[in-house]
Design a protein around this motif. Structure first.
Motif, mmCIF file in Angstrom:
data_model
loop_
_atom_site.group_PDB
_atom_site.id
_atom_site.type_symbol
_atom_site.label_atom_id
_atom_site.label_comp_id
_atom_site.label_asym_id
_atom_site.label_seq_id
_atom_site.Cartn_x
_atom_site.Cartn_y
_atom_site.Cartn_z
ATOM 1 N N GLN A 1 -2.647 -11.950 -7.169
ATOM 2 C CA GLN A 1 -3.778 -11.244 -7.783
ATOM 3 C C GLN A 1 -3.951 -9.862 -7.160
ATOM 4 O OE1 GLN A 1 -6.773 -14.217 -7.083
ATOM 5 N NE2 GLN A 1 -6.547 -15.130 -9.117
ATOM 6 N N SER A 2 -3.755 -9.776 -5.837
ATOM 7 C CA SER A 2 -3.828 -8.475 -5.169
ATOM 8 C C SER A 2 -2.696 -7.568 -5.622
ATOM 9 C CB SER A 2 -3.770 -8.662 -3.653
ATOM 10 O OG SER A 2 -4.896 -9.377 -3.185
ATOM 11 N N GLU B 1 -3.566 -15.825 -4.637
ATOM 12 C CA GLU B 1 -4.440 -14.724 -4.201
ATOM 13 C C GLU B 1 -3.629 -13.472 -3.900
ATOM 14 O OE1 GLU B 1 -8.103 -17.057 -2.028
ATOM 15 O OE2 GLU B 1 -6.144 -17.068 -1.034
ATOM 16 N N ARG C 1 -1.221 -7.684 -8.532
ATOM 17 C CA ARG C 1 -1.490 -7.297 -9.920
ATOM 18 C C ARG C 1 -2.486 -6.131 -10.018
ATOM 19 N NH1 ARG C 1 2.531 -8.267 -11.653
ATOM 20 N NH2 ARG C 1 3.255 -10.119 -12.770
ATOM 21 N N LYS C 2 -3.392 -6.043 -9.057
ATOM 22 C CA LYS C 2 -4.356 -4.942 -9.082
ATOM 23 C C LYS C 2 -3.673 -3.598 -8.860
ATOM 24 C CE LYS C 2 -8.261 -7.725 -7.481
ATOM 25 N NZ LYS C 2 -9.214 -7.993 -6.367
ATOM 26 N N LYS C 3 -2.546 -3.618 -8.153
ATOM 27 C CA LYS C 3 -1.828 -2.389 -7.842
ATOM 28 C C LYS C 3 -0.570 -2.203 -8.677
ATOM 29 C CE LYS C 3 -3.347 -2.291 -3.019
ATOM 30 N NZ LYS C 3 -4.104 -1.025 -3.164
ATOM 31 N N ASP C 4 -0.036 -3.314 -9.162
ATOM 32 C CA ASP C 4 1.262 -3.251 -9.831
ATOM 33 C C ASP C 4 1.298 -4.269 -10.969
ATOM 34 O OD1 ASP C 4 3.878 -3.110 -10.608
ATOM 35 O OD2 ASP C 4 4.737 -3.777 -8.705
ATOM 36 N N GLU C 5 1.171 -3.781 -12.198
ATOM 37 C CA GLU C 5 1.175 -4.676 -13.354
ATOM 38 C C GLU C 5 2.585 -5.054 -13.781
ATOM 39 O OE1 GLU C 5 -0.999 -2.905 -16.497
ATOM 40 O OE2 GLU C 5 -2.944 -3.018 -15.475
ATOM 41 N N ILE D 1 -1.482 -15.355 -14.410
ATOM 42 C CA ILE D 1 -1.152 -14.027 -13.886
ATOM 43 C C ILE D 1 0.267 -13.601 -14.275
ATOM 44 C CG2 ILE D 1 -2.734 -14.214 -11.925
ATOM 45 C CD1 ILE D 1 -0.389 -14.834 -10.170
ATOM 46 N N GLU E 1 0.836 -1.203 0.000
ATOM 47 C CA GLU E 1 0.000 0.000 0.000
ATOM 48 C C GLU E 1 0.873 1.257 0.000
ATOM 49 O OE1 GLU E 1 -3.217 0.392 -0.224
ATOM 50 O OE2 GLU E 1 -3.780 -1.721 -0.208
#
Length: 232
Positions: free
Chosen positions: A72-73, A69, A75-79, A99, A49
């Motif tokens: 996946q979290s 999991e 990836r939502k913030k950092d591709e 992923i 965060e």
């Protein structure tokens, strides 16, 4: 400077990963690295965060969340963060593939395998080209951009991310000029880049651009193992 996050709820395993990382740093003194170690998934998720990491070394089985999991979290913030899984099971390799994990290391992790995984994310690879002649002009095609090659009589269709090339050559010559083990011949008329395979079943192999090819009889297991090898 590469910022690295190690997350494993087994302190001994986290320590082993940190030790392997130190050996890698010693072998590559020009690379600057710093590492943070997390023993719970929540600690790692709290940390991202506030900051981002270049590389994530994740155990698959971590307390209440599994590594998939957590990834996946992330990836939502950092591709762009590179994810390397560390596990004693290969049960999640399909999810890891989806992923875009860089590698899937099975415990106990061998030094050579760890170094190979780190090389993929830490060292720029020299771009190699396939040089062909098309319509009287010389073309330089980045080899990693090639998805597959198909034979159409005397001409060969080379399909890449950006465009398709038609060249007069033989499949054997193209295979020799490519010179990479991760290109595989499906019979006499097709060459595929195993790194660009999207999925495979016993009958069909699907490429990233949507093209599908029949899996030659009796080769499914070998192909699956090769795809796994070159994907991770």
């Amino acid at each position: 400077m590469y910022k690295i996050a190690i997350c494993d709820d087994e302190k001994s395993s986290a320590a082993e990963a940190a030790e392997l990382l130190e050996k890698y740093k010693t072998a590559h003194p020009r690379l600057e690295m710093s590492a943070d170690i997390f023993y719970t998934s929540l600690d790692l998720l709290d940390a991202i965060e506030k900051t981002s990491y270049d590389i994530y070394l994740l155990d698959i089985y971590i307390d209440k969340l599994n590594g998939i999991e957590i990834a996946q979290s992330i990836r939502k913030k950092d591709e762009n963060g590179q994810i390397i899984f560390m596990t004693s099971s290969n049960a999640f390799y399909k999810e890891a593939f989806r992923i875009h994990a860089v590698h899937y290391l099975e415990k106990p992790i061998l030094k050579e395998d760890f170094f190979d995984a780190m090389d993929r994310v830490c060292q720029e690879q020299e771009v190699r080209f396939l040089v062909v002649r098309e319509s009287g002009e010389v073309r330089r095609i980045p080899i990693d951009d090639i998805i597959y090659v198909e034979s159409e009589d005397h001409y060969k269709r080379i399909v890449t991310d950006a465009k398709t090339y038609f060249v007069r050559s033989t499949m054997q010559t193209i295979m020799e000029d490519i010179g990479e083990d991760y290109f595989h011949a499906l019979g006499m008329k097709t060459i595929v880049n195993l790194k660009r395979v999207l999925k495979i079943n016993k009958d069909t192999l699907s490429m990233e651009d949507g093209a599908e090819f029949s899996v030659p009889r009796g080769t499914y297991r070998q192909l699956s193992e090769l795809i796994l090898k070159y994907t991770f």
